[in-house]
Design a protein around this motif. Structure first.
Motif, mmCIF file in Angstrom:
data_model
loop_
_atom_site.group_PDB
_atom_site.id
_atom_site.type_symbol
_atom_site.label_atom_id
_atom_site.label_comp_id
_atom_site.label_asym_id
_atom_site.label_seq_id
_atom_site.Cartn_x
_atom_site.Cartn_y
_atom_site.Cartn_z
ATOM 1 N N GLU A 86 -4.108 43.403 25.003
ATOM 2 C CA GLU A 86 -3.877 41.982 25.280
ATOM 3 C C GLU A 86 -5.185 41.231 25.540
ATOM 4 N N ASP A 87 -6.200 41.914 26.086
ATOM 5 C CA ASP A 87 -7.501 41.278 26.292
ATOM 6 C C ASP A 87 -8.187 41.014 24.954
ATOM 7 N N GLN A 88 -8.086 41.976 24.064
ATOM 8 C CA GLN A 88 -8.665 41.811 22.737
ATOM 9 C C GLN A 88 -7.963 40.683 21.984
ATOM 10 N N ARG A 89 -6.655 40.670 22.035
ATOM 11 C CA ARG A 89 -5.897 39.609 21.353
ATOM 12 C C ARG A 89 -6.233 38.236 21.921
ATOM 13 N N HIS A 90 -6.344 38.152 23.239
ATOM 14 C CA HIS A 90 -6.690 36.873 23.876
ATOM 15 C C HIS A 90 -8.045 36.379 23.363
ATOM 16 N N PHE A 91 -9.035 37.249 23.335
ATOM 17 C CA PHE A 91 -10.366 36.895 22.839
ATOM 18 C C PHE A 91 -10.293 36.445 21.382
ATOM 19 N N GLU A 92 -9.616 37.227 20.545
ATOM 20 C CA GLU A 92 -9.546 36.950 19.109
ATOM 21 C C GLU A 92 -8.847 35.627 18.805
ATOM 22 N N VAL A 93 -7.824 35.299 19.562
ATOM 23 C CA VAL A 93 -7.124 34.021 19.361
ATOM 24 C C VAL A 93 -7.988 32.870 19.870
ATOM 25 N N ALA A 94 -8.589 33.035 21.033
ATOM 26 C CA ALA A 94 -9.348 31.946 21.657
ATOM 27 C C ALA A 94 -10.579 31.548 20.847
ATOM 28 N N LEU A 137 -12.743 34.165 28.468
ATOM 29 C CA LEU A 137 -12.408 35.030 27.333
ATOM 30 C C LEU A 137 -12.577 36.508 27.643
#
Length: 165
Positions: A86-94, A137
């Motif tokens: 979820e941390d990786q996804r958050h970074f990638e979306v942001a 991020l």
């Protein structure tokens, strides 16, 4: 050099078409057909199929950074503070919302991401990075590598090594 398997199932005609449009994205369909030795309609049908299949992602103009304002490019290695999905996804979306980030690749190894950032000066780069760190991020560390000159960029994908089916 030994040929590699061709998982996309592209045949020799497809590879010729892709090779030509990688070199010249503005080529007319009739000229493309001539160069690959196909009829105009057959070439056009194949081109449409390659686009519909997602093999061709788009056509772009390559701009000269020196002539449009002397952009500085910085390669930024990013390490996240946590490595949960979820941390990786958050970074990638942001990061999609930051036009200064031209490219971003997830990397295996000592860093998590490699980004290519365009900026007008080192001062604007520093301001950008400070804003990125404040954006929540999950960036733990970053390392900046300033591009001093392009040596090779936007090279075509080497299609000749693919084995045709």
């Amino acid at each position: 050099m030994k040929s590699k398997p061709n998982p996309a199932g592209l045949d020799a005609w497809d590879l010729r078409i892709l090779s030509e449009i990688q070199s010249d994205g503005r080529i007319s369909k009739s000229e493309l057909a001539k160069r690959v030795h196909l009829s105009a309609s057959a070439c056009s049908d194949r081109l449409r199929a390659l686009e519909a299949g997602g093999i061709i992602e788009g056509f772009y103009a390559r701009l000269s950074p020196a002539l449009i304002g002397g952009m500085i490019f910085v390669m930024v290695e990013v390490v996240l503070d946590r490595h949960r999905l979820e941390d990786q996804r958050h970074f990638e979306v942001a990061i999609q919302d930051f036009p200064e980030i031209l490219d971003c690749w997830a990397i295996g190894g000592r860093i998590d991401y490699l980004m290519r950032v365009a900026t007008l000066s080192m001062a604007t780069y520093q301001d950008f990075m400070e804003g990125l760190l404040q954006a929540g991020l999950g960036i733990d560390q970053y390392y900046s590598l300033v591009v001093t000159k392009p040596v090779k960029s936007n090279a075509p994908i080497p299609l000749s090594s693919l084995r045709q089916r």
